[in-house]
Write a protein that holds these residues in place. Structure first.
Motif, short mmCIF file in Angstrom:
data_model
loop_
_atom_site.label_atom_id
_atom_site.label_comp_id
_atom_site.label_asym_id
_atom_site.label_seq_id
_atom_site.Cartn_x
_atom_site.Cartn_y
_atom_site.Cartn_z
N THR A 122 0.85 -1.19 0.00
CA THR A 122 0.00 0.00 0.00
C THR A 122 0.88 1.24 0.00
N ILE A 123 0.23 2.38 -0.19
CA ILE A 123 0.94 3.65 -0.10
C ILE A 123 0.04 4.67 0.57
N GLY A 124 0.61 5.47 1.49
CA GLY A 124 -0.17 6.47 2.24
C GLY A 124 -0.29 7.77 1.48
N THR A 125 -1.11 8.65 2.00
CA THR A 125 -1.31 9.95 1.36
C THR A 125 -0.05 10.79 1.38
N ASN A 126 0.87 10.47 2.30
CA ASN A 126 2.14 11.21 2.37
C ASN A 126 3.21 10.62 1.46
N GLY A 127 2.85 9.56 0.72
CA GLY A 127 3.79 8.95 -0.21
C GLY A 127 4.63 7.83 0.35
N THR A 128 4.49 7.54 1.65
CA THR A 128 5.25 6.44 2.26
C THR A 128 4.59 5.11 1.92
N THR A 129 5.39 4.18 1.42
CA THR A 129 4.85 2.86 1.09
C THR A 129 4.87 1.96 2.32
N ASN A 143 -4.09 2.93 4.83
CA ASN A 143 -3.66 3.29 3.48
C ASN A 143 -4.67 2.86 2.43
N ILE A 144 -5.23 1.66 2.61
CA ILE A 144 -6.21 1.14 1.66
C ILE A 144 -7.45 2.03 1.64
N GLN A 145 -7.92 2.39 2.83
CA GLN A 145 -9.12 3.22 2.90
C GLN A 145 -8.89 4.62 2.33
N HIS A 157 6.62 6.13 9.35
CA HIS A 157 7.39 6.84 8.32
C HIS A 157 8.43 5.96 7.65
N LEU A 158 8.58 4.71 8.11
CA LEU A 158 9.54 3.79 7.52
C LEU A 158 8.82 2.81 6.59
N SER A 159 9.38 2.58 5.42
CA SER A 159 8.80 1.64 4.47
C SER A 159 9.41 0.26 4.66
N GLU A 160 8.55 -0.73 4.79
CA GLU A 160 9.01 -2.12 4.91
C GLU A 160 9.73 -2.57 3.64
N PHE A 161 9.39 -1.99 2.51
CA PHE A 161 10.13 -2.32 1.28
C PHE A 161 11.63 -2.09 1.50
N LYS A 162 11.95 -0.92 2.01
CA LYS A 162 13.36 -0.57 2.21
C LYS A 162 13.95 -1.33 3.39
N GLN A 163 13.21 -1.40 4.49
CA GLN A 163 13.73 -2.04 5.70
C GLN A 163 13.99 -3.53 5.49
N CYS A 164 13.21 -4.17 4.63
CA CYS A 164 13.33 -5.62 4.42
C CYS A 164 13.92 -5.97 3.06
N GLU A 218 7.46 -1.86 -7.24
CA GLU A 218 7.24 -1.90 -8.68
C GLU A 218 5.85 -1.33 -8.96
N TYR A 219 5.72 -0.52 -10.00
CA TYR A 219 4.45 0.13 -10.29
C TYR A 219 3.98 -0.19 -11.70
N THR A 220 2.67 -0.24 -11.86
CA THR A 220 2.04 -0.41 -13.15
C THR A 220 1.27 0.85 -13.48
N LYS A 221 1.35 1.29 -14.72
CA LYS A 221 0.70 2.53 -15.13
C LYS A 221 -0.78 2.52 -14.79
N GLY A 222 -1.24 3.58 -14.15
CA GLY A 222 -2.65 3.72 -13.82
C GLY A 222 -3.07 3.05 -12.52
N PHE A 223 -2.10 2.40 -11.83
CA PHE A 223 -2.45 1.73 -10.57
C PHE A 223 -1.63 2.34 -9.43
N GLN A 224 -2.33 2.84 -8.42
CA GLN A 224 -1.70 3.68 -7.39
C GLN A 224 -1.30 2.92 -6.14
N ALA A 225 -0.65 1.80 -6.30
CA ALA A 225 -0.11 1.06 -5.16
C ALA A 225 1.09 0.26 -5.63
N PRO A 226 2.06 0.02 -4.75
CA PRO A 226 3.27 -0.69 -5.15
C PRO A 226 3.11 -2.21 -5.14
#
Length: 210
Positions: free
Chosen positions: A34-41, A76-78, A106-113, A118-126
């Motif tokens: 997911t991704i939050g309104t602040n841009g943190t995944t 984030n989903i809501q 404020h920490l992204s599990e993507f980076k921490q782990c 990866e993103y797909t055009k038109g879809f707003q989640a990683p």
């Protein structure tokens, strides 16, 4: 072994947690992105993803009670309305498992782990780049389960990406996808295809009683 209701109620919290997380058997191991309104995944491992329906294509998962420390996934989903469900494969079980840690918001599990967004055009989640079987999902509703304060989160599948040649004869071969199963909170299994049977019609049921 048999546990009565009284014995269950007298169990310490950790024993009960381990027993009842494993008692339903092997489940699919999935990372929800997911991704939050602040841009943190955010990325979190779940063992509760279930099929809800095929038309429309709906999936659900159970989200724990919301607190200030946990619940980033559902929030984030809501807020965003988009999320991804990514199968876990043997090559990154350890990385996936440690996304369950209570990282600060404020920490992204993507980076921490050490997993890759990866993103797909038109879809707003990683999506998880390392996963070869993944879905983009649109949020539909969250139903509160009042018995324990959890939520059944339901979404409609908008994208599906899966390994080439794994969808054969109208059947997904999960052994070929190398998708991983999980029992309880921390034990992982490989999947092996054992048998395949036809869609059941009453006049084709074998005569087991003869």
């Amino acid at each position: 072994m048999m546990y009565t209701k009284e014995a269950i109620e007298n169990m310490d919290r950790i024993t009960r947690l381990k027993l009842f997380n494993a008692i339903s058997g092997i489940k699919s191991a999935n990372l929800i992105g997911t991704i939050g309104t602040n841009g943190t995944t955010n990325l979190a491992i779940f063992n509760s993803v279930v099929h809800i329906g095929s038309d429309p294509a709906l999936v659900g998962f159970i989200s724990r009670p919301q607190t200030s420390e946990v619940g980033h996934t559902l929030r984030n989903i809501q807020e965003n309305g988009h999320y991804t469900i990514n199968h876990v494969h043997p090559e990154f079980i350890k990385n996936a498992h440690y996304t369950s840690a209570k990282f600060e918001a404020h920490l992204s599990e993507f980076k921490q782990c050490k997993l890759t967004e990866e993103y797909t055009k038109g879809f707003q989640a990683p999506f998880v780049k390392e996963s070869t079987f993944k879905m983009g999902v649109l949020f539909k509703e969250a139903i509160e389960i009042k018995l324990n304060g959890t939520f059944l989160v339901i979404g409609e599948i908008d994208h599906v990406m899966l390994p080439k040649n794994s969808f054969v004869d109208d059947d997904i071969n999960l052994e070929l996808t190398k998708s991983v199963g999980v029992s309880g909170l921390n034990t992982y299994y490989s999947l092996k295809k054992l048998e395949k049977h036809p869609f059941v019609r009453i006049h084709e049921v074998p005569k087991f009683l003869e």
